[in-house]
Design a protein around this motif. Structure first.
Motif, PDB file in Angstrom:
ATOM      1  N   ARG A 128       0.828  -1.195   0.000  1.00 55.74           N
ATOM      2  CA  ARG A 128       0.000   0.000   0.000  1.00 55.74           C
ATOM      3  C   ARG A 128       0.870   1.255   0.000  1.00 55.74           C
ATOM      4  NH1 ARG A 128      -4.655  -0.429   4.410  1.00 55.74           N
ATOM      5  NH2 ARG A 128      -5.305   1.418   3.252  1.00 55.74           N
ATOM      6  N   MET A 129       0.375   2.299  -0.655  1.00 52.96           N
ATOM      7  CA  MET A 129       1.048   3.589  -0.642  1.00 52.96           C
ATOM      8  C   MET A 129      -0.012   4.679  -0.476  1.00 52.96           C
ATOM      9  SD  MET A 129       2.072   4.027  -4.680  1.00 52.96           S
ATOM     10  CE  MET A 129       2.978   5.527  -4.348  1.00 52.96           C
ATOM     11  N   SER A 130       0.439   5.894  -0.231  1.00 53.05           N
ATOM     12  CA  SER A 130      -0.460   7.046  -0.052  1.00 53.05           C
ATOM     13  C   SER A 130      -1.429   6.822   1.099  1.00 53.05           C
ATOM     14  CB  SER A 130      -1.239   7.319  -1.354  1.00 53.05           C
ATOM     15  OG  SER A 130      -0.375   7.431  -2.456  1.00 53.05           O
ATOM     16  N   THR A 131      -0.967   6.128   2.143  1.00 56.91           N
ATOM     17  CA  THR A 131      -1.807   5.804   3.292  1.00 56.91           C
ATOM     18  C   THR A 131      -1.137   6.268   4.572  1.00 56.91           C
ATOM     19  OG1 THR A 131      -2.730   3.876   2.161  1.00 56.91           O
ATOM     20  CG2 THR A 131      -2.954   3.941   4.550  1.00 56.91           C
ATOM     21  N   ILE A 132      -1.923   6.892   5.462  1.00 55.40           N
ATOM     22  CA  ILE A 132      -1.409   7.394   6.729  1.00 55.40           C
ATOM     23  C   ILE A 132      -2.340   6.948   7.848  1.00 55.40           C
ATOM     24  CG2 ILE A 132      -0.842   9.447   8.078  1.00 55.40           C
ATOM     25  CD1 ILE A 132      -0.332  10.921   5.454  1.00 55.40           C
ATOM     26  N   ASP A 133      -1.778   6.276   8.855  1.00 48.67           N
ATOM     27  CA  ASP A 133      -2.515   5.941  10.071  1.00 48.67           C
ATOM     28  C   ASP A 133      -2.229   7.015  11.117  1.00 48.67           C
ATOM     29  OD1 ASP A 133      -3.526   3.433   9.152  1.00 48.67           O
ATOM     30  OD2 ASP A 133      -1.515   2.623   9.407  1.00 48.67           O
ATOM     31  N   VAL A 134      -3.272   7.550  11.721  1.00 52.26           N
ATOM     32  CA  VAL A 134      -3.115   8.621  12.703  1.00 52.26           C
ATOM     33  C   VAL A 134      -3.531   8.110  14.075  1.00 52.26           C
ATOM     34  CG1 VAL A 134      -3.735  10.988  13.300  1.00 52.26           C
ATOM     35  CG2 VAL A 134      -3.675  10.281  10.902  1.00 52.26           C
ATOM     36  N   PRO A 135      -2.580   7.879  14.989  1.00 46.93           N
ATOM     37  CA  PRO A 135      -2.952   7.431  16.333  1.00 46.93           C
ATOM     38  C   PRO A 135      -3.642   8.538  17.117  1.00 46.93           C
ATOM     39  CG  PRO A 135      -0.596   7.802  16.203  1.00 46.93           C
ATOM     40  CD  PRO A 135      -1.124   7.982  14.821  1.00 46.93           C
ATOM     41  N   ILE A 136      -4.627   8.158  17.894  1.00 50.20           N
ATOM     42  CA  ILE A 136      -5.386   9.136  18.667  1.00 50.20           C
ATOM     43  C   ILE A 136      -4.488   9.849  19.672  1.00 50.20           C
ATOM     44  CG2 ILE A 136      -7.350   9.443  20.210  1.00 50.20           C
ATOM     45  CD1 ILE A 136      -8.015   8.713  17.298  1.00 50.20           C
ATOM     46  N   ASN A 137      -3.498   9.135  20.212  1.00 51.36           N
ATOM     47  CA  ASN A 137      -2.592   9.751  21.169  1.00 51.36           C
ATOM     48  C   ASN A 137      -1.853  10.943  20.545  1.00 51.36           C
ATOM     49  OD1 ASN A 137      -1.115   9.553  23.828  1.00 51.36           O
ATOM     50  ND2 ASN A 137       0.587   9.443  22.380  1.00 51.36           N
ATOM     51  N   GLN A 138      -1.549  10.845  19.274  1.00 52.36           N
ATOM     52  CA  GLN A 138      -0.893  11.944  18.565  1.00 52.36           C
ATOM     53  C   GLN A 138      -1.797  13.173  18.512  1.00 52.36           C
ATOM     54  OE1 GLN A 138       0.308  10.977  14.540  1.00 52.36           O
ATOM     55  NE2 GLN A 138      -0.562  12.907  13.839  1.00 52.36           N
ATOM     56  N   ILE A 139      -3.048  12.959  18.210  1.00 51.13           N
ATOM     57  CA  ILE A 139      -3.996  14.062  18.117  1.00 51.13           C
ATOM     58  C   ILE A 139      -4.091  14.814  19.436  1.00 51.13           C
ATOM     59  CG2 ILE A 139      -6.438  14.614  17.719  1.00 51.13           C
ATOM     60  CD1 ILE A 139      -6.513  12.155  15.877  1.00 51.13           C
ATOM     61  N   LYS A 140      -4.010  14.088  20.543  1.00 58.46           N
ATOM     62  CA  LYS A 140      -4.171  14.714  21.852  1.00 58.46           C
ATOM     63  C   LYS A 140      -2.945  15.492  22.295  1.00 58.46           C
ATOM     64  CE  LYS A 140      -7.575  11.375  23.499  1.00 58.46           C
ATOM     65  NZ  LYS A 140      -7.945  10.391  24.540  1.00 58.46           N
ATOM     66  N   LYS A 141      -1.826  15.347  21.609  1.00 55.35           N
ATOM     67  CA  LYS A 141      -0.613  16.045  22.016  1.00 55.35           C
ATOM     68  C   LYS A 141      -0.290  17.268  21.173  1.00 55.35           C
ATOM     69  CE  LYS A 141       1.851  12.417  24.453  1.00 55.35           C
ATOM     70  NZ  LYS A 141       1.835  13.185  25.701  1.00 55.35           N
ATOM     71  N   ILE A 142      -0.822  17.338  19.968  1.00 56.96           N
ATOM     72  CA  ILE A 142      -0.523  18.459  19.088  1.00 56.96           C
ATOM     73  C   ILE A 142      -1.330  19.673  19.527  1.00 56.96           C
ATOM     74  CG2 ILE A 142      -0.725  19.271  16.704  1.00 56.96           C
ATOM     75  CD1 ILE A 142      -0.177  16.437  15.806  1.00 56.96           C
ATOM     76  N   PRO A 143      -0.731  20.876  19.607  1.00 58.17           N
ATOM     77  CA  PRO A 143      -1.488  22.072  20.009  1.00 58.17           C
ATOM     78  C   PRO A 143      -2.642  22.326  19.057  1.00 58.17           C
ATOM     79  CG  PRO A 143       0.671  22.675  19.118  1.00 58.17           C
ATOM     80  CD  PRO A 143       0.683  21.193  19.319  1.00 58.17           C
ATOM     81  N   ALA A 144      -3.774  22.774  19.613  1.00 58.58           N
ATOM     82  CA  ALA A 144      -4.996  22.898  18.823  1.00 58.58           C
ATOM     83  C   ALA A 144      -5.622  24.273  19.025  1.00 58.58           C
ATOM     84  CB  ALA A 144      -5.998  21.809  19.219  1.00 58.58           C
ATOM     85  N   PHE A 145      -6.418  24.676  18.047  1.00 62.79           N
ATOM     86  CA  PHE A 145      -7.129  25.948  18.082  1.00 62.79           C
ATOM     87  C   PHE A 145      -8.164  25.932  19.197  1.00 62.79           C
ATOM     88  CE2 PHE A 145     -10.681  28.582  16.297  1.00 62.79           C
ATOM     89  CZ  PHE A 145     -10.049  29.807  16.449  1.00 62.79           C
TER      90      PHE A 145
END
Length: 813
Positions: A128-145
């Protein structure tokens, strides 16, 4: 002939072709992989024979199957980022049922950034190519609006994904629009994924288990959209103990509860639940201010809320049932009741929201054959309401005039879906299935009542269509160097006036040039039978979903992509843990639609006949091209983790009835797009995170000049001079390029684990260096500084978000 067909079949689904095979004994090990402590099914766990390339991964429900040569014993390894790896040696003379529990590794889970598999499942070894898995833990650590963690805004930081307007959650993948993204949660389609007019998405990260983005090389099991698939799966709920988490932020709060419904921890008879809710309180904060300025009883405000719920029951190894749903609403309202007796009372509002429901049944026919049957419901509705009640005196007393308007649009789906996963041997993983969806579109439903004008209208414009698809795909390892995912989908669309049957071939392949380095290529043909009419392109609730008809053809795209993938795995290397992907793509799009110049979404004009489909007269069809290159450098583990993503791309559209038939750049075409993301674990109690983004400015249509004219008096007379009006000259469509966009976000989290719960304080800054990014432009006239000096017209830039600090308090128990 029969023998030839049999030989060909055995060649594809056996280790050797039929003529070369010798009798061998094979056994199958299969089972489920779950998280220890919660019994949550784990998606994408890598199961392999150590020291070999033989292996498989768990599917969406945590199931795996691996057929091997029967031996006295065999050692299997189970690995998953964020969890402690497990190796288990088992006797393997017959089929084996082996369920595994992986223990979360706190340190590993806190430094995970991208991807959700360990180094053994290398990017360079996947077809597979052009595929990205995004872990939920990552979302919770990135600064957000404003402190609201958002799945879609994290996806905007990936290469090949463009954002919309400042602060919005709009997703534009490889030149496609927001309607060309298939957004699914637990198999149900979410048609409008936005809250607060596009500034937040409807997805609550506390309720989600996994997020995956596919930009190209689409597996055959996905269909119905041109540009991307965003697949999300909700948590199942803790099967062993009650668990909760939540947070309090500047504009919204949330709470999630999960736990067992029965005392049995796992196995047959066990069950669990999950309930997650979120609500904003902007209306409560603004209410005192509105009442203070009103001369009567007044109330206005806006709020949104989400509710996710899921229950599941385990009937044993062979059968499991899941029931999940989502319900969310946005409401903007304003009402006023003056104190005077003879006055006008007003009540107006906007309401929009999604509702989904999914009932799924997993059944295991054998160690090699897994099935899932789904009944799916999805509904999206947008409503406008306006009431006005006026009182006046007459000869007979006080009379009341009533004006009411109700406008509704939306789409409702009922779907049936059946999928089979078949694992004949380690070289093949086969999937095939069928899905059928009954759509009911309501582009326009109007109820108008005006007692003063003695007028009453009730018009409902409902369109019913059927969309179906059947597919088969195979992930195949023909040799140690080749990885192939080949598939075929046959799509079908039925409208009362037209019917389409279209083939959709798919192919992705990787060739391992040397260990940890491979060349990849893919091809996909996609058809889309639903369309989104949008004046803005940012996914506002006023956008209309409409179907293919005899006048509007299906959208179609063809995309090819190729590139390289590299894993850095050498011990002691400075780059250990990094992965690098470089891809180029070219995509064509046919029959994309847009509003004609001056057309509106509010279709309330009198139709010539009751059966006229009015929206078709307001649109025009065209074509588009998109091509470019993407670069992604990731670090998945370690105290410092993050990624660097860069996109160079071109997108052009052409419509016969827009821009005089000339090609033009759509609004969100960006030549350059750069994202830098970093997370640093300063200590177990403190973590730092930051993002910096840069993008070429949007392509806009703005006035280039202004002059006076009177269309009724072409000659230069005094009348023409006195009664002329200003006219703007816009030039070609989207010929103006806005200033580049860039900003820096920063966040810091303070963690503390107490006896019975954990808490996290987070402080973040959006647009840290206060960059005045352009939101829109307008022509303004400035008077001369001195008497007699002529006025000048200038193009003025407006910005909406300066530096925005925020904080939140999060907890777990």
């Amino acid at each position: 002939m029969k023998h030839s067909l049999l030989s060909l079949f055995l060649f594809f689904f056996s280790d050797l072709p039929a003529w070369a095979q010798k009798p061998v004994n094979r056994s199958t090990v299969s089972g489920y992989v779950r998280e220890k402590g919660s019994q949550e099914a784990l998606i994408g766990v890598n199961i392999y024979l150590p020291g070999t390339s033989t292996g498989t991964v768990t599917n969406t429900y945590g199931f795996y199957s691996l057929t091997l040569l029967a031996e006295d014993s065999v050692t299997l390894a189970f690995s998953f980022v964020g969890y402690e790896s497990v190796q288990q040696t088992v006797a393997f003379r017959r089929n084996l049922d082996l369920n595994i529990q992986l223990t979360p590794g706190r340190l590993l889970s806190e430094v995970t950034v991208t991807g959700n598999r360990t180094g053994e499942e290398k990017v360079s070894e996947s077809a597979r190519m052009s595929t990205i898995d995004v872990p939920i833990n990552q979302i919770k650590k990135i600064p957000a609006f404003l402190g609201e963690k958002d799945v879609l805004k994290v996806l905007q930081l990936m290469p090949g994904v463009q954002k919309g307007s400042e602060g919005s959650t709009g997703i534009y993948v490889r030149g496609g629009g927001p309607d060309q993204n298939l957004v699914i949660m637990d198999d149900a389609v979410v048609y409008n994924a936005n809250h607060l007019f596009g500034f937040f998405s409807v997805f609550n990260g506390d309720a989600l288990k996994s997020v995956e983005l596919i930009k190209g090389g689409f597996p055959a099991r996905y269909g119905g959209r041109l540009s991307s698939v965003i697949e999300m799966n909700m948590k199942e709920g803790n099967k062993e103990k009650l668990h909760g988490e939540g947070g309090i932020g500047l504009i919204a709060s949330r709470l999630t509860l999960e736990g067992p419904l029965t005392k049995k921890k796992s196995g047959a008879g066990s069950s669990s639940f999950l309930v997650s809710a979120r609500r904003t309180y902007l209306d409560l904060l603004a209410r005192p201010l509105i009442r203070a300025e009103s001369k009567g009883e007044a109330m206005a405000g806006y709020f949104f809320y989400d509710l996710n719920a899921k229950v599941n029951y385990d009937f044993g190894r062979k059968d499991k049932v899941y029931l999940s749903g989502y319900f969310g609403r946005d409401k903007f309202f304003a009402r006023e009741t003056p104190k005077e007796e003879l006055a006008t009372k007003t009540n107006a509002g906007l309401l929009w929201g999604n509702g989904t429901g999914t009932l799924r049944w997993n059944h295991l026919f054998s160690e090699k054959l897994f099935s899932n049957a789904s009944l799916i419901f999805s509904n999206y509705t947008f409503k406008i309401s306006a009431d006005e009640e006026s009182s006046r005196r007459s000869t007979t007393g006080v009379e009341t005039d009533l004006y009411q308007l109700r406008y509704t649009s939306g789409i409702r789906d009922f779907s049936v879906k059946y999928d089979l996963d078949y694992y004949p041997n380690p070289k093949h993983s086969v999937r095939f299935g069928i899905q059928s969806t009954h759509h009911t579109f309501t582009p326009s439903a109007v109820v108008l009542k005006d007692t003063e004008a003695e007028q009453f209208r009730e018009e409902v414009d409902a369109i019913r269509v059927l969309e179906s698809g059947v597919y088969a795909e195979d992930t195949w390892k023909p040799t140690d160097r080749w990885r192939v995912n080949a598939g075929f989908r046959l799509s079908h669309f039925q409208h009362k006036a037209v019917s389409y049957i279209r083939p959709e071939p798919r192919l992705s392949a990787a060739f391992v040039l040397k260990p940890d380095f491979s060349f990849k290529a893919s091809y996909a043909l996609m058809n889309q039978y639903v369309h989104l009419l949008s004046n803005t392109g940012i996914g506002l609730p006023t956008d209309l979903w409409v179907p293919t008809t005899d006048r509007i053809k299906p959208q179609q795209s063809e995309q090819i992509a190729a590139g390289f993938a590299k894993d850095f795995t050498k011990a002691g290397s400075l780059f250990r843990g990094l992965t690098l992907t470089v891809e180029g793509y070219y995509k064509t799009m046919k029959n994309i639609i847009n509003y004609r110049e001056g057309a509106s979404f509010l279709l309330i004009d009198n139709p010539e006949s009751a059966n006229q489909v009015r929206w078709e007269d307001n649109v025009t069809a065209g074509k588009g091209w998109s091509y470019g290159g993407e670069f992604l450098l990731q670090k998945k583990v370690g105290r410092f983790s993050g990624w660097l993503g860069y996109t160079l791309s071109w997108t052009q559209w052409q419509f016969p009835e827009l821009n005089s038939g000339k090609t033009f750049f759509p609004r969100y075409d960006r030549r350059h797009d750069l994202s830098v993301v970093g997370i640093y674990e300063l200590s177990p109690r403190i973590s730092l995170s930051g993002t910096w983004v840069y993008g070429t400015g949007n392509a806009l249509t703005v006035p280039l000049a202004e002059y006076s004219a009177n269309p009724h008096q072409p000659s230069r007379t005094l009348y023409n001079f006195l009664f002329s009006r200003p006219v703007n000259d816009y030039g070609e469509k989207n010929s103006f390029r806005a200033e580049p966009y860039h900003r820096l976000d920063f966040g810091i989290q303070f963690h503390k684990k107490k006896r019975r719960h954990e808490r996290t304080w987070e402080f973040s800054f959006y647009n840290l260096y206060n960059r005045r990014n352009p939101f829109f432009y307008n022509l303004e006239t400035k008077s001369g500084n001195a008497p007699g000096q002529p006025s000048t017209t200038v193009l003025k830039r407006y910005s909406v978000f300066p530096i925005v600090p925020s904080f939140s308090y999060n907890f777990k128990f």
